[in-house]
Design a protein around this motif. Sequence first.
Motif, mmCIF file in Angstrom:
data_model
loop_
_atom_site.group_PDB
_atom_site.id
_atom_site.type_symbol
_atom_site.label_atom_id
_atom_site.label_comp_id
_atom_site.label_asym_id
_atom_site.label_seq_id
_atom_site.Cartn_x
_atom_site.Cartn_y
_atom_site.Cartn_z
ATOM 1 N N GLN A 49 -40.893 -16.157 3.977
ATOM 2 C CA GLN A 49 -40.449 -17.252 4.841
ATOM 3 C C GLN A 49 -41.494 -18.356 4.897
ATOM 4 O OE1 GLN A 49 -40.325 -14.043 5.593
ATOM 5 N NE2 GLN A 49 -38.144 -13.604 5.881
ATOM 6 N N ASN A 50 -42.766 -17.976 5.020
ATOM 7 C CA ASN A 50 -43.845 -18.963 5.048
ATOM 8 C C ASN A 50 -43.959 -19.694 3.730
ATOM 9 O OD1 ASN A 50 -44.473 -18.300 7.659
ATOM 10 N ND2 ASN A 50 -46.186 -16.971 7.139
ATOM 11 N N GLN A 51 -43.807 -18.958 2.641
ATOM 12 C CA GLN A 51 -43.883 -19.561 1.312
ATOM 13 C C GLN A 51 -42.766 -20.578 1.113
ATOM 14 O OE1 GLN A 51 -43.971 -16.414 -1.608
ATOM 15 N NE2 GLN A 51 -45.637 -15.342 -0.571
ATOM 16 N N GLN A 91 -40.938 -22.180 3.404
ATOM 17 C CA GLN A 91 -41.107 -23.342 4.274
ATOM 18 C C GLN A 91 -42.137 -24.312 3.716
ATOM 19 O OE1 GLN A 91 -42.091 -21.708 8.094
ATOM 20 N NE2 GLN A 91 -40.015 -21.001 8.523
ATOM 21 N N ALA A 92 -43.176 -23.760 3.091
ATOM 22 C CA ALA A 92 -44.269 -24.582 2.600
ATOM 23 C C ALA A 92 -43.883 -25.449 1.405
ATOM 24 C CB ALA A 92 -45.467 -23.698 2.210
ATOM 25 N N TRP A 146 -48.722 -12.913 2.305
ATOM 26 C CA TRP A 146 -48.025 -13.970 3.039
ATOM 27 C C TRP A 146 -46.530 -13.720 2.946
ATOM 28 C CZ3 TRP A 146 -51.980 -14.705 -0.428
ATOM 29 C CH2 TRP A 146 -53.193 -15.152 0.104
ATOM 30 N N THR A 147 -45.789 -14.048 3.983
ATOM 31 C CA THR A 147 -44.358 -13.744 4.018
ATOM 32 C C THR A 147 -43.564 -14.717 3.151
ATOM 33 O OG1 THR A 147 -43.866 -15.192 5.899
ATOM 34 C CG2 THR A 147 -44.615 -12.951 6.391
#
Length: 246
Positions: A239-241, A243-244, A236-237
């Motif tokens: 950026q996704n981490q 944001q989450a 997982w990127t």
Amino acid sequence: MQNKGTSGESGSGQSRFEILYEDNHLLGIVKPVNIPVQEDATGDDDLLTLLKEDVKERYAKPGNVFMGLVHRLDRPVGGAMIFAKTSKAASRLSESVRTHAFRKVYLTVVHGKPPASQGRLVNTLLKDERSNTVSIVRKGTPGGKEAILDYTVLGSAEGYTLLKIDLLTGRSHQIRVQLSGIGCPLYGDQKYGASVNRPGQQIALWSAVVGFPHPVTKEEVELISLPPQTHPWNLWTPQNQKQAIR
């Protein structure tokens, strides 16, 4: 809300640790994996001692350096941690922990997938001090302590699931035991997932967010740390981490 602070002191050297926040009262760092927070039976270098030495060197401080432990991470776990540089700050931060004004968010990668995309786990946990293991027991068991966490599924890949964990109680090995209890042992966890993990794998559990009211200014402080981009985190990127967890 602050992600990084500046010190009122004048340091003369570079820290050996990644500093997320520092002022006259607090020191927030990224805990390296596989270092015990406190001295243990192994006799290995521990984080508290190393931080005291680090501050003493950076600020050329005479005598002993105070470093107050407010919360803990298991030895194999890395990520954001806050320490108190004064006894007053330690006392006030400890009070924040007791009153649940201290926020702790983790990222973890588990085998399989929880039964729902989000949920709350409530269990009674009992620790065996001799074996340093924790088990889920019936409510009312002598010595048992209530453990509560909320989880959110952030994504799945290659048979693994990335979870965000909001930790509502701070029991020993809590995340590892509770997730193993629903059939989702953590990647790399030899203690609570030996049947699906291989020796030598690094446990995929990371302290991503530590938030609390500053013990002096009362301003909200938030420390953020993302796990290293190694397997299985790199499924997982960043950026996704990030944001989450915001």
